[in-house]
Design a protein around this motif. Structure first.
Motif, PDB file in Angstrom:
ATOM      1  N   GLU A  32       0.665  -1.676   0.304  1.00 18.14           N
ATOM      2  CA  GLU A  32      -0.149  -0.090   0.167  1.00 18.14           C
ATOM      3  C   GLU A  32       0.752   0.945  -0.577  1.00 18.14           C
ATOM      4  OE1 GLU A  32      -3.448  -0.121   2.389  1.00 18.14           O
ATOM      5  OE2 GLU A  32      -3.937   1.516   2.664  1.00 18.14           O
ATOM      6  N   ASP A  39      -5.853  -3.242  -3.075  1.00 18.83           N
ATOM      7  CA  ASP A  39      -5.348  -4.593  -2.380  1.00 18.83           C
ATOM      8  C   ASP A  39      -6.474  -6.065  -1.998  1.00 18.83           C
ATOM      9  OD1 ASP A  39      -3.401  -5.092  -0.984  1.00 18.83           O
ATOM     10  OD2 ASP A  39      -3.502  -4.004   0.735  1.00 18.83           O
ATOM     11  N   ARG A  90       5.417  -4.724   8.533  1.00 19.31           N
ATOM     12  CA  ARG A  90       4.389  -4.960   9.279  1.00 19.31           C
ATOM     13  C   ARG A  90       4.627  -5.201  11.157  1.00 19.31           C
ATOM     14  NH1 ARG A  90      -0.037  -6.249   7.604  1.00 19.31           N
ATOM     15  NH2 ARG A  90      -0.841  -3.969   6.486  1.00 19.31           N
TER      16      ARG A  90
HETATM   17 MG   LIG Z   1      -1.919  -3.589   1.816  1.00 22.28          MG
END
Ligand SMILES: [Mg+2]
Ligand SMILES: Nc1ncnc2c1ncn2[C@@H]1O[C@H](COP(=O)(O)OP(=O)(O)OP(=O)(O)O)[C@@H](O)[C@H]1O
Length: 480
Positions: free
Chosen positions: A179, A243, A362
């Motif tokens: 993203e 996504d 992440r």
């Molecule tokens: Mg994503």
């Protein structure tokens, strides 16, 4: 709040006086100039928001002022006033950048109406600009950490593809930054001033997805009480990031293909088509080729999306970036929590670098956030890391070796990546529990002192180093 600055350039005292009075009452800051020359000087000295400009001044033509000031001062809005209310005059002024015009004589309401309109437009444009700046900053390359050649190559690819309208397909495991890179493509494109809409196709329920994407007309289904625009409409002339696109069912895939090929789609329940000019960026973390082979993803759609593929490597394949990312997040979370943490100890950083990070960037970000929240010391060391992290040890994810050589490599790999840090932490913990007394520590864990010392040596833990480390710890504990 900053006051709005308005300048009136007019040789007629009644316009200047009347204008000043009317606009001052609305709380604007007003200045007046009777000639073109004094007007130009005033503009040079002060940044005005709005200029009410007479077209016929004693010393020069209003048009000349407009033409000389407007190109280099797009933030100054001009409203031209013309006594001869000839349309060609006004049209020429608007062509040269004036926002609007007022035909003399005008009423108080007419004046206020054009001024308000101009100022509203100016605010809107400036808000848009600042949003765009924020977007550009968030998705700028300075905020995407990575010096690994693989990431640098992605930066290059993005710079090349961004200004085109080509569809981009991003491949990468969950948390690798798909993203973020999609946003960077948008921010570096000619559409940067428009909307960037990210849709996670896996979070939308199949029943609602079609109407979410394409909108619906009133009465299209139970509950559709009024017409609703879809995501494609919202993303018109902007960028739409889809996504997890492999989560779309085959029917929607067909509809998506149609949009990509013709730019047209049908809102649910509508008997007509709508056009969209959204640029599409798609992403997946799954093996889409296998899905195509198994008939779960349309081959034609795959090729249509796969115009410009970009593969983002998992974090474990760009280890050198881990310390930089860790520090990047450390700084960010320190700022957020107001904590002062200088950094990671070398062994902590080494452990972070060697960890496999199945959740990629992440996961690293979340781990650092947790470490910062819990931290009491100014350095995050290995012991602290192991105390506060349940980093899952690699095991079942490792492929089964097929030769003796591979088996040996795997064993070494596991030993250095998993066992060594654990062994080191074990020693440190034992020593911490006995305040640095080696004999007691060895006894407590059930080891010969000599063997314990050998292990200390293996991990380069000299008694100096230890005393320092434990001393600091005790000192800090005492202080707090
Ligand atoms: Mg994503
Ligand atoms: N190179 C990077 N530099 C700084 N932050 C990063 C980087 N890569 C990822 N991040 C951050 O990690 C988090 C996860 O990134 P992102 O949401 O873009 O991943 P994703 O690939 O879209 O994941 P998913 O497949 O789960 O949707 C975000 O907070 C993002 O800002």
């Amino acid at each position: 709040m900053k006051k709005i600055n308005i300048l009136i350039i007019d040789d007629e005292p009644v316009i200047c006086k009347g204008g000043r009075q009317i606009l001052s009452e609305k709380n604007y800051q007003v200045e007046t100039c009777p000639t073109g020359q004094t007007g130009l000087e005033a503009i040079r000295k002060e940044p005005f928001d709005l200029v009410l400009l007479d077209m016929k001044l004693p010393d020069m033509d209003g048009m000349d002022i407009l033409k000389s000031v407007h190109p280099t001062n797009p933030g100054i809005y001009f409203i031209v006033m013309t006594g001869y209310s000839t349309v060609p005059n006004a049209v020429e002024a608007m062509k040269s950048g004036a926002f609007d015009y007022l035909a003399k004589p005008f009423t108080e309401d007419e004046l206020l109406l054009v001024v308000t309109k101009a100022l509203e437009k100016k605010t809107l444009v400036e808000e848009n600009l600042s949003l765009r700046k924020e977007l550009l900053h968030r998705f700028s390359f300075e905020n995407i950490i990575g010096e690994d050649p693989k990431i640098l190559r992605i930066f290059e690819q993005i710079e090349k593809v961004a200004p085109t309208d080509s569809t981009v397909f991003l491949f990468g495991e969950s948390g690798t930054g798909k993203e973020l890179f999609a946003g960077a493509i948008h921010a570096h494109s000619l559409r940067a001033g428009r909307q960037f809409i990210a849709v996670d196709c896996s979070t939308l329920s199949p029943g609602l997805l079609e109407s979410e994407l394409f909108g619906h007309v009133k009465g299209a289904f139970t509950g559709a009480v009024r017409e609703q625009e879809g995501i494609f409409e919202m993303a018109h002339s902007g960028t739409l990031f889809l996504d997890d696109v492999t989560n779309l069912d085959l029917e929607i895939q067909g509809k998506l293909l149609r949009v990509l090929e013709t730019g047209e789609y049908k809102p649910v329940g509508a008997g007509y088509f709508k056009k969209t000019d959204a640029r599409i960026i798609a992403a997946t973390n799954r093996d889409i080729r296998t899905m195509v082979e198994e008939g779960k993803f349309r081959e034609d759609l795959f090729y249509r999306l796969n115009v410009f593929p970009v593969v983002i490597p998992p974090l474990r394949e760009r280890k050198a970036d881990i310390p930089k990312l860790a520090y990047h997040f450390l700084k960010r979370f320190c700022r957020k929590t107001g904590k002062r943490i200088e950094g990671f100890s070398d062994d902590a950083l080494e452990t972070l670098s060697n960890y496999a990070w199945p959740g990629n960037v992440r996961q690293l970000k979340n781990v650092v956030e947790r470490l910062v929240i819990m931290a009491e010391d100014t350095t995050l060391d290995l012991l602290y890391l192991l105390d506060h992290l349940q980093l899952k040890l690699p095991g079942k994810d490792n492929p089964i070796p097929e030769s003796l050589q591979e088996l040996k490599t795997a064993k070494n790999h596991l030993l250095t990546q998993v066992f060594d840090p654990l062994e080191k932490a074990f020693l440190l913990k034992a020593l911490r529990n006995t305040k640095g007394n080696i004999t007691q520590a060895a006894g407590k864990v059930g080891m010969q002192r000599s063997n314990f010392c050998l292990l200390l040596k293996k991990h380069h833990l000299s008694s100096d180093h230890l005393n320092k480390k434990l001393g600091e710890e005790n000192l800090e504990k005492n202080e707090t």
